[in-house]
Design an enzyme around this catalytic site. Structure first.
Site, PDB file in Angstrom:
ATOM      1  N   CYS A   1      -0.152  -4.837  -4.487  1.00  0.00           N
ATOM      2  CA  CYS A   1      -1.085  -3.743  -4.765  1.00  0.00           C
ATOM      3  C   CYS A   1      -2.313  -4.205  -5.545  1.00  0.00           C
ATOM      4  CB  CYS A   1      -0.374  -2.629  -5.531  1.00  0.00           C
ATOM      5  SG  CYS A   1       1.124  -2.047  -4.723  1.00  0.00           S
TER       6      CYS A   1
ATOM      7  N   HIS B   1      -4.378   5.460  -2.338  1.00  0.00           N
ATOM      8  CA  HIS B   1      -3.962   4.090  -2.647  1.00  0.00           C
ATOM      9  C   HIS B   1      -3.791   3.261  -1.374  1.00  0.00           C
ATOM     10  CE1 HIS B   1      -2.221   0.705  -4.543  1.00  0.00           C
ATOM     11  NE2 HIS B   1      -0.973   1.112  -4.666  1.00  0.00           N
TER      12      HIS B   1
END
Length: 409
Positions: free
Chosen positions: A106, A356
Site C-alpha cells: 500500500c 484507496h
C-alpha cells in the site's frame, strides 16, 4: 489555534533508519483524477489520464523527462503487468525514456516517489515523472480480498476475512489492552467522511455522521469484528501523478514544493513477531523525519495519514507522537484532528473517504499536501498551511514512509 508542545526523539541507532534530505529534488507539478469505480478499462488508461496532465501542469515537455517511475501493486488485479512500459503509450516522445515500476504494497506510490527522488539526487537526471495507479474494481470482491492478502504474511495471517481480517485482529488486541474504542473509531470515520465532502477527488462525498458510523446495521455491518464497514477504506480505481525536478530546474518553474525531510523504515512483516498494537516502524519513521527536519509536531499545519482502517489512524496518532500508547482516543475525543483543531489530520478525507487505489495512494497523499501548501485546496484548505506531514504505509505498518513538505516557491 492552540499548538502542541511535542518533541521528537533521536532513533536508537543510525543504521536503523534510511533518511534522505531532499532539498535537491522538488515537486513542480501534479495531476489527480477522482477516485471510485471508474469506466477506465485498465491502469494504462488511468495512467494516461494523469501523466500528460501532470507534465502540462509543471510546464514540462515529454521529451524533457529523464526518468519515469511507476507505482502499481497489481498482484493479480489485472493480467497485464510490466506496468512501467505502459506510461509511454500515452505519448510517443516518452518511448525512449527509462521507466521503472516499483511495488511496496500500500506504500507503492511513496516507494515510486522515493525512487524518483533518488534518481534526481544521484545526478542521473533533472526531471522525473512519478505515476501511481490501480484498477481494482474489475475483480469480484472476494478475489480483491485475496489479492490484498498479498500485503500480509500469508503463512500466518491469511483468512476468509481477507486483509480487513488482519486489521480486525489488530483492533481486537488493541481493545483487549486499552479498552473498547469503537466510538472513537466511529469518530474517526465520521471526521474523514465529513472532510471528504469538500474533496472533489473523493470517492464518497457524503457526511455519514457519527451515529451511522457507530451503529452496526444492515447498511453498516461488521466487516471483521470489531471493525464495521465504515471503519474500512474503499475498493477504488484511480491514478495520480507528480513531476519532480532538481532544485536548479525547479527555480525556473512556476511552483516548487520541497521535502524538508523524508524517511523510509521497514518493520518485520509477521505480526506474531512484534507488538501489533504499536506501529514501531511508523514511530521510527516519524522520529527520523522530525529529527532530520528539526521540527516538532507543533510546527506542522496538517497531516495526511494512512487510514486504510480507522484503527490504523488511531494507532498512528500514537506512532507520530501526539499521545502516549493507548491514548489515541484523546486525539478524536478532544477534537485535535479536526480541520480547526490543533493538528488537522486527513483534511482530504483520507483513504476512508477519498478512496484507496493501492498504487495511487502514496502519490495522492502527497498531491493533497501540495495543494494545501500552494493554497489551492479549495474547501479543503487549512488556512496559512506552510508545513505538511505525510505518512503512507505498506501492509500492517511494515513499509513506513514519512515526508515533511514545505513550499519553496
Amino acid at each position: 489555534m492552540d499548538r502542541l508542545q511535542l518533541f521528537s526523539t533521536r532513533p536508537k541507532a543510525a543504521q536503523e533508519v534510511e533518511i534522505k534530505m531532499s532539498s535537491k529534488s522538488m515537486v513542480v507539478g501534479w495531476s489527480h483524477i477522482p477516485f471510485g469505480k471508474l469506466p477506465d478499462p485498465d491502469t494504462e488508461a488511468l495512467m494516461s489520464r494523469v501523466s500528460l496532465d501532470a507534465l502540462r501542469h509543471a510546464g514540462v515537455a515529454s521529451r524533457d523527462v529523464d526518468g519515469i517511475y511507476v507505482g502499481v501493486m497489481n498482484n493479480g488485479f489485472t493480467k497485464q503487468d510490466f506496468q512501467g512500459g505502459l506510461v509511454a503509450l500515452a505519448d510517443a516522445e516518452l518511448a525512449y525514456t527509462p521507466a521503472t515500476r516499483v511495488e511496496n504494497a500500500c506504500a507503492t506510490g511513496s516507494a515510486a516517489l522515493h525512487a524518483a527522488m533518488d534518481f534526481i539526487e544521484s545526478g542521473r537526471g533533472r526531471i522525473a515523472l512519478v505515476v501511481g495507479a490501480e484498477k481494482m474494481t474489475s475483480l469480484p470482491t472476494r478475489e480483491i480480498g485475496d489479492v490484498l492478502l498479498g500485503a500480509s504474511y500469508r503463512k500466518e495471517e491469511a483468512g476468509p476475512a481477507g486483509f480487513v481480517g488482519v486489521f480486525g485482529a489488530i483492533a481486537r488486541q488493541y481493545f483487549s489492552r486499552y479498552g473498547d474504542k469503537s466510538e472513537e473509531l466511529a469518530m474517526i470515520a465520521a471526521k474523514n467522511h465529513r472532510n471528504g465532502v469538500a474533496n472533489p477527488y473523493a470517492q464518497v462525498r457524503k457526511d455519514l455522521g457519527f451515529e451511522f458510523c457507530n451503529t452496526v446495521s444492515e447498511s453498516n455491518p461488521y466487516a471483521a469484528e470489531p471493525l464495521r464497514r465504515t471503519d474500512c477504506s474503499l475498493i477504488s480505481d484511480g491514478a495520480a501523478a507528480m513531476v519532480l525536478a532538481d532544485a536548479d530546474t525547479a527555480r525556473t518553474m512556476s511552483r516548487a514544493i520541497a521535502f524538508r525531510a523524508r524517511a523510509h523504515i521497514n518493520d518485520i512483516m509477521p505480526l506474531s513477531r512484534r507488538d501489533p498494537t504499536a506501529f514501531a516502524g511508523a514511530a521510527k519513521a516519524w522520529n527520523a523525519a522530525k529529527e532530520t527536519a528539526r521540527i516538532t509536531l507543533d510546527d506542522l499545519d496538517l497531516v495526511e495519514t494512512h487510514d486504510c482502517f480507522t484503527v490504523a489512524e488511531l494507532i498512528e496518532y500514537e506512532a507520530m507522537g501526539l499521545v502516549p500508547p493507548g491514548e489515541g482516543y484523546r486525539v478524536v475525543r478532544e477534537g485535535w484532528a479536526q480541520k480547526d483543531g490543533k493538528l488537522p489530520i486527513n483534511p482530504s478525507g483520507g483513504l476512508k473517504a477519498k478512496g484507496h487505489p493501492i498504487g495511487a495512494t502514496g502519490v495522492s497523499m502527497h498531491v493533497m499536501a501540495c495543494l494545501q501548501l500552494m493554497g489551492e485546496a479549495g474547501d479543503m484548505q487549512i488556512p496559512d498551511a506552510r508545513l505538511a506531514g505525510v505518512f503512507n504505509m505498506g501492509g500492517a505498518a511494515v513499509a513506513n514512509y514519512v515526508s515533511i513538505l514545505e513550499r519553496a516557491k
